[in-house]
Design an enzyme around this catalytic site. Structure first.
Site, PDB file in Angstrom:
ATOM      1  N   ASP A 346      18.044  31.136 -18.793  1.00 47.00           N
ATOM      2  CA  ASP A 346      18.320  31.515 -17.418  1.00 47.00           C
ATOM      3  C   ASP A 346      19.834  31.460 -17.164  1.00 47.00           C
ATOM      4  OD1 ASP A 346      17.155  31.995 -14.709  1.00 47.00           O
ATOM      5  OD2 ASP A 346      18.230  30.137 -14.251  1.00 47.00           O
ATOM      6  N   GLU A 375      19.816  35.857 -19.638  1.00 47.16           N
ATOM      7  CA  GLU A 375      20.436  36.645 -18.581  1.00 47.16           C
ATOM      8  C   GLU A 375      21.943  36.624 -18.802  1.00 47.16           C
ATOM      9  OE1 GLU A 375      17.959  36.364 -14.513  1.00 47.16           O
ATOM     10  OE2 GLU A 375      18.793  34.452 -15.125  1.00 47.16           O
TER      11      GLU A 375
END
Ligand code: CA
Length: 704
Positions: A346, A375
């Site tokens: 993340d 990400e």
């Protein structure tokens, strides 16, 4: 973190510990690289080691419960090498709960061991655990899912609770790890396969689980109160979340159940990817990290505040050696102990490049097939310099890790933060290059005009193995909801057609395809674009939609089967993508390309792929005059021939994908091809429905 030092007659000065923590001197004196941090269990003794170089005093407190009551004993720990505090306790401590009481900067706090492998209810105490005793039967035979290349993966993003909580799941252990151990579950009404068996039926290779480590937001003490959260608020990184367990009060139960889940998923030949959130913790000043070594674990701004590149209140300082070590130790622990096949990071942009490379290096030692992606952005400004961030534009420096490709995501369906904004398939044809950017797996390709790509004006990937293509994830609107919001007055049939076209683009693209669970049957979250804590009736998967849109599901299944059968859709290197994949010159509402001469690896020597985003049937001139076997059209997808076409011109029906291959040079053609040819020759257009009529017309034309 800074604080004021004062001494009579000497005035006051501000001392920034952040500066000290960043010095070589600090690292030389206090970097501890041992592998025994935490509670190391043996039958006759448990050894405790905590890294707390700035502490004045540390006391180990033992409890017989994970919650409430007073300590059964306390032990003064001894300060020893590299700023660690150590003690050992005789006897069998399996199931004994513990905390550390740390005195630092004149303050005394009780904290949970960041290395705790088991925790009590709500993660407020660690627990000593005999891990061997948590292994389910046959665990030693459970292996890793092998991949020749990350591009061989097809990732399906799921949430433990939303998968099974709806009655339509037919799953008994609703909202629990054990829900994923149930095989051949069916919706009571229509009988469609659900849960794990649905993924197996679809053909995805990996299940990506939203955060399943211990997070903060759900009260584990109230399992009967419906509570939903995605779980992006970490509390204890090395223990599973309690609310997904049948018994969050006993620290070993969730470990055993998590392993049961992994074992069941792998029994279906499917890998397990964990979504991990090392970029921030749920709590900041009063987090366990901060109670133990104030200011060390977090980035602090020049004004002394927590840097907030996560938009969640803080960000971990991954570049500091003991933070980096913690993150690497944690993922290696999950990979080894739980046999995890991959990790999704993340807000990976908040991690520094060296940390990400260290993670990849250590995980590849555990499992060479490990699947790593994240990400490639942050959620706000960070004090970590941009040239050190593991963001998309730097990802070439992290060659073993992939990033999500937002160019194709928003290129296909329109911008995620403007719900009404259309994409390529909904009429914004100038997003064509953004879609093509994903088709080539974000590598350098002579057929892309990078100046027209929506976000990245240059290729970011060293190879297609670094590009995760998708149209929707848990964030923002589901694909279906986005289509509803961005197109006005479309019929259900039209929405189905658009869904098929969007997914056909993603699944045939070079790179790694990724799907939010339920995209394959038009999942809706009723227009909720940030459902992180929305109730079950928003988040729960309604499996009856699968029955309702069975043709859409079958289409996705067929696309995945096609991808898995043909390595031409899974090219491993940028050079081969650049030389084998050739775009055909088409107007803006059309994309067409061939993958040629991948013959050594694919038994189809020339493959044609075309997408028509307009409302009209469109002609595309082909580079090769031959017999084309069509295997994907607007209605069906797979490896079987739907229709055959002779010539070098094809009509791509409105709002449709076409995949075809040169039947004359293909190494094998199935017996069914011949049968269909005969059928079409005899004028049985019904075989491929209306589309068949197009091909037929075409065939007659080229015969003239
Ligand atoms: Ca929790």
């Amino acid at each position: 973190m800074s604080y004021v030092l004062s001494k009579e007659d000497f005035g006051e000065i501000n001392v920034s510990t952040a500066r000290i923590y960043n010095t070589d001197n600090f690292n030389e004196n206090f970097y501890y690289d041992g592998d025994d941090l935490g509670a190391v269990y043996k039958k006759d003794e448990t050894r405790f080691r905590l890294w707390a170089p700035t502490a004045e005093k540390v006391i180990l407190k033992l409890y017989d419960k994970g919650d409430g009551g007073t300590p059964t004993s306390t032990v003064d720990m001894v300060r020893t090498e590299k700023g660690t505090w150590y003690t050992e306790v005789k006897g069998d401590l399996n199931g004994v709960y513990y905390t550390y009481e740390i005195t630092v900067n004149g303050q005394t706090n009780e904290a949970v061991d960041p290395y705790a492998k088991a925790v009590g209810v709500n993660g407020n105490r660690g627990m000593v655990v005999d891990l061997a005793a948590t292994n389910p039967k046959g665990w030693e035979k459970v292996g890793y899912i092998k991949l020749d290349s990350p591009t061989d993966a097809v990732i399906y993003e799921m949430h433990i609770r939303d998968t099974s909580i709806d009655p339509s799941s037919g799953i008994k252990n609703k909202g629990k790890y054990l829900g994923f151990t149930e095989i051949k579950t069916k919706s009571p009404e229509s009988g469609v396969l659900t849960g794990l068996s649905h993924v197996k039926e679809l053909g995805a290779t990996h299940i990506h689980l939203l955060p399943s480590f211990d997070f903060n937001s759900v009260d584990e003490k109230n399992p009967d109160t419906p509570q939903f959260n995605w779980g992006y608020d970490p509390k204890n990184y090395n223990a599973p979340e309690g609310s997904y367990s049948m018994d969050p009060f006993n620290g070993d139960v969730r470990i055993r159940e998590f392993k049961e889940m992994v074992k069941a998923i792998k029994s279906q030949g499917i890998g397990v990817v964990m979504d991990v959130v090392y970029n921030h913790t749920a709590l900041s000043a009063d987090s366990d990290f901060n109670k133990i070594v104030p200011g060390y674990y977090y980035r602090i701004t020049s004004s002394g505040a927590f840097s907030n590149g996560s938009a969640c209140g803080n960000e971990l300082a991954s570049e500091r050696l003991m933070v980096r070590k913690f993150i690497v130790d944690s993922v290696v622990y999950w990979a080894k102990e739980y046999k995890i096949d991959g990790f999704r990071f993340d807000l990976m942009g908040l991690h520094d490049i060296d940390t990400m490379n260290g993670i990849a290096r250590e995980l590849k030692k555990v499992n060479p097939s490990i699947l790593l992606y994240g990400e490639g952005w942050t959620a706000g400004a960070s004090t970590l310099p941009q040239n050190k961030q593991a963001i998309k534009s730097n990802i070439s420096k992290v060659p073993d890790i992939a990033v999500f490709n937002d160019n194709i995501r928003d290129g296909i369906k329109g911008h995620v933060f403007d719900s009404e904004a259309p994409g390529f398939i909904s009429g914004k044809y100038d997003l064509k290059e953004s879609v093509k950017f994903g088709i080539v797996g974000a590598v350098s390709h002579p057929g892309i005009n990078y100046s027209q790509v929506n976000y990245d004006r240059m290729p970011f990937a060293v190879s297609p193995c670094q590009c995760v293509n998708y149209v929707a994830s848990h964030d923002n609107l589901t694909f279906f909801d986005k289509l509803i919001a961005s197109t006005k007055g479309k019929s259900e049939e039209e929405l189905k057609t658009m869904t098929k076209l969007g997914s056909a683009i993603v699944i045939t693209s070079q790179g790694i395809p990724f799907m939010l669970s339920g995209t394959d049957f038009m999942r809706t979250k009723k227009g909720d674009e940030n459902s992180y804590k929305s109730p079950d009736d928003i988040n729960a998967i309604d499996w009856e939609l699968k029955s309702k849109y069975m043709d859409v599901f079958e289409y996705h299944k067929g696309l995945i089967a096609l991808r898995k059968a043909h390595p031409a859709f899974r090219i491993k290197t940028a050079e081969e993508v650049a030389s084998k994949l050739k775009f055909i010159d088409t107007p803006d509402h059309l994309i067409a390309y061939t993958i040629e001469n991948y013959a050594n690896k694919d038994n189809w020597k020339t493959i044609l792929v075309a997408f028509n985003a307009s409302g009209n049937d469109e002609k595309v001139s082909l580079p090769l005059k031959t017999k084309w076997n069509i295997v994907v059209d607007g209605n069906k997808a797979g490896v079987e021939t739907l229709a055959t076409l002779q010539g070098d011109l094809i009509i791509v029906p409105a709002m449709s994908a076409i995949v075809a291959y040169d039947a004359e040079t293909a190494k094998d053609t199935s017996g069914k091809t011949g049968a269909l040819l005969v059928a079409i020759g005899a004028g049985v257009a019904a075989i491929a429905g209306i589309l068949g009529a197009h091909y037929l017309k075409k065939r007659k034309k080229t015969k003239k």
